[in-house]
Design a protein around this motif. Structure first.
Motif, PDB file in Angstrom:
ATOM      1  N   GLU A 207      -7.210   3.752  -5.329  1.00 19.05           N
ATOM      2  CA  GLU A 207      -8.063   4.194  -4.227  1.00 19.05           C
ATOM      3  C   GLU A 207      -7.830   5.680  -3.964  1.00 19.05           C
ATOM      4  O   GLU A 207      -6.698   6.153  -3.986  1.00 19.05           O
ATOM      5  CB  GLU A 207      -7.734   3.383  -2.971  1.00 19.05           C
TER       6      GLU A 207
ATOM      7  N   HIS B 176      -0.523  -1.243  -4.553  1.00 17.31           N
ATOM      8  CA  HIS B 176      -1.868  -0.756  -4.240  1.00 17.31           C
ATOM      9  C   HIS B 176      -1.732   0.730  -3.920  1.00 17.31           C
ATOM     10  O   HIS B 176      -1.203   1.108  -2.871  1.00 17.31           O
ATOM     11  CB  HIS B 176      -2.464  -1.504  -3.044  1.00 17.31           C
TER      12      HIS B 176
ATOM     13  N   ARG C  52       0.849  -1.192   0.000  1.00 21.69           N
ATOM     14  CA  ARG C  52       0.000   0.000   0.000  1.00 21.69           C
ATOM     15  C   ARG C  52       0.888   1.246   0.000  1.00 21.69           C
ATOM     16  O   ARG C  52       1.642   1.489   0.961  1.00 21.69           O
ATOM     17  CB  ARG C  52      -0.912  -0.016   1.230  1.00 21.69           C
TER      18      ARG C  52
ATOM     19  N   ALA D 203      -0.234   2.314   5.315  1.00 16.77           N
ATOM     20  CA  ALA D 203       0.613   2.444   4.123  1.00 16.77           C
ATOM     21  C   ALA D 203       2.036   1.995   4.421  1.00 16.77           C
ATOM     22  O   ALA D 203       2.568   2.227   5.520  1.00 16.77           O
ATOM     23  CB  ALA D 203       0.623   3.893   3.650  1.00 16.77           C
TER      24      ALA D 203
ATOM     25  N   VAL E  51      -3.005   4.435  -3.020  1.00 13.26           N
ATOM     26  CA  VAL E  51      -4.069   5.226  -2.416  1.00 13.26           C
ATOM     27  C   VAL E  51      -3.633   6.685  -2.475  1.00 13.26           C
ATOM     28  O   VAL E  51      -2.541   7.037  -2.039  1.00 13.26           O
ATOM     29  CB  VAL E  51      -4.379   4.782  -0.965  1.00 13.26           C
TER      30      VAL E  51
END
Length: 431
Positions: free
Chosen positions: A369, A349, A316, A381, A351
């Motif tokens: 995201e 991923h 993340r 994260a 964000v």
């Protein structure tokens, strides 16, 4: 004076509102009915500091918008062309919208029985006004430039987020004219602004705009080049450039190293000047280097990330800042775009969070995201990439506590890690 403004983007809407503030009567022209309605409702079609206030003040009094070219031209004495001139896939300036505007403007001028001045404010490469704009105006009006109607080139030097201020408090006003009468009429529009008007010819006015933006872009890329070298040697580039900027011949402006420059002007203007130079048989190696370094610079954020966490796949990664600069929702050529694209390709991923630009970025990336706050983006994260100079990012502290790994890679020299209570791993791109 009675003015019509073709195009209601950043330049057009600010130009219209500020001329109304100077006491002129202004008609905005746009084919976008939604934008026209917004202006007539006193609502700014773009996010720009102070623009909404001016529109609310003057709309319905000395300013209104229409989709009717003929009406606007027949009811004005001067028309400013403020349409976009992006680069095409080959990096050449795209004059499609400009040409359509010239055809419509020419048709309107042809129906008038009095002198009308057409003013190019759109950014165009040197000789465009002479070789493209004037022939189109003459063809569709059936009249002769300099005799039956006037032509001028009046480049803008507006910073997004500060455009209204810059219009009303310019460091220079440049008016290039095809004929003396046109130059005088356009220059008189700026009475009330404390700034000398520089009078010149059309192609010189066009070149001043490109030289201005290319030099500023060169300063940024130069600073990034020095910053990359400093990083290799454990030197803080900001300590270096702080002293370099004290030289009165250089000044401290645009010496901030980081993830590179973006926006609607610098990238396309430098590229357009490179292509125009090639067309006339000159190899602009310095300007090519400016572009190439800027293209590589944001990917150094990924290099630093991978040195710290290895393969980012399935991790993340918080990207804070999506606009190309603070104070705007504009994402054109934002340095976050290549960073996000690279992270996606590597399987991360992503964000993202930006106080203004998230909705615009969603049009490019609908597969990442989007968080409603910096704190939400940072939750769990593995790393944080700082990409835009928003003030709220300078004050991150407790928000970092929710990270899985408190790793911050700073692309804009925003954070002093020693001032943060929560212990973090910190890495600057050029320091």
């Amino acid at each position: 004076m009675k003015i019509s403004v073709v195009g209601t983007g950043y330049v057009g809407s600010v130009t219209a509102a500020c001329f109304a503030e100077l006491g002129h009567e202004v008609i905005c022209i746009d084919i976008d009915e939604e934008k026209v309605q917004k202006i007539n409702d006193g609502i700014s079609p773009i996010h720009e500091n102070g623009l909404g206030e001016l529109l609310r003040k003057h709309t319905g009094r000395s300013l209104y918008a229409t989709t009717d070219y003929q009406h606007a031209i027949m009811n004005s004495d001067i028309s400013f062309i403020c349409v976009g001139t992006p680069c095409d896939e080959d990096g050449k300036i795209d004059l499609t919208v400009l040409k359509k505007s010239c055809k419509s403007l020419g048709s309107g001028i042809g129906k008038k029985d009095r002198y009308h001045v057409a003013v190019v404010k759109s950014t165009v490469v040197p000789m465009t006004t002479e070789n493209v704009v004037i022939p189109l105006l003459e063809k569709y009006s059936g009249k002769q430039a300099g005799k039956d109607f006037g032509v001028a080139m009046n480049p803008e030097f507006l910073r997004e987020g500060m455009a209204v201020y810059d219009f009303m408090h310019p460091d220079k006003i440049v008016v290039g004219a095809h004929d003396q009468r046109s130059g005088s009429i356009v220059s008189d529009l700026y009475k009330g602004i404390e700034c000398e008007v520089t009078r010149t010819n059309l192609r010189t006015a066009e070149m001043i705009k490109y030289a201005n933006n290319s030099f500023l872009a060169t300063k940024i890329s130069f600073s990034n080049e020095i910053g990359n070298i400093c990083k290799k040697m454990g030197i803080d580039c900001y300590d270096v450039m702080r002293e370099v900027g004290k030289d009165f011949r250089i000044s401290p402006h645009f010496l901030n190293s980081g993830a590179g420059f973006g926006g609607s002007c610098f990238p396309k203007d430098v590229q357009a000047l490179v292509n125009r130079s090639m067309e006339i048989g000159y190899e602009p190696s310095l300007l090519r280097s400016v572009i190439e370094l800027n293209d590589r610079q944001p990917l150094k954020m990924i290099e630093l990330l991978e040195k710290k966490i290895g393969d980012p796949a399935n991790k993340r990664i918080a990207v804070l800042g999506l606009a190309f600069k603070n104070g705007t929702d504009d994402i054109r050529e934002s340095r976050s775009i290549p960073v996000i694209d690279c992270l996606i390709r590597k399987g991360a991923h992503v964000v993202a969070y930006d106080p203004m630009a998230s909705d615009n970025m969603k049009r490019l990336f609908d597969n990442i995201e989007y968080a409603s706050s910096a704190a939400r983006a940072l939750e769990n994260a593995h790393a944080c990439l700082l990409m835009t100079e928003w003030d709220e990012f300078r004050n991150l502290d407790s928000e970092l506590a929710g990270m899985h790994r408190r790793l911050v890679i700073d692309g804009r020299h925003l954070i002093d890690p020693h001032s943060i209570e929560n212990e973090i791993e910190y890495e600057g791109i050029c320091w």
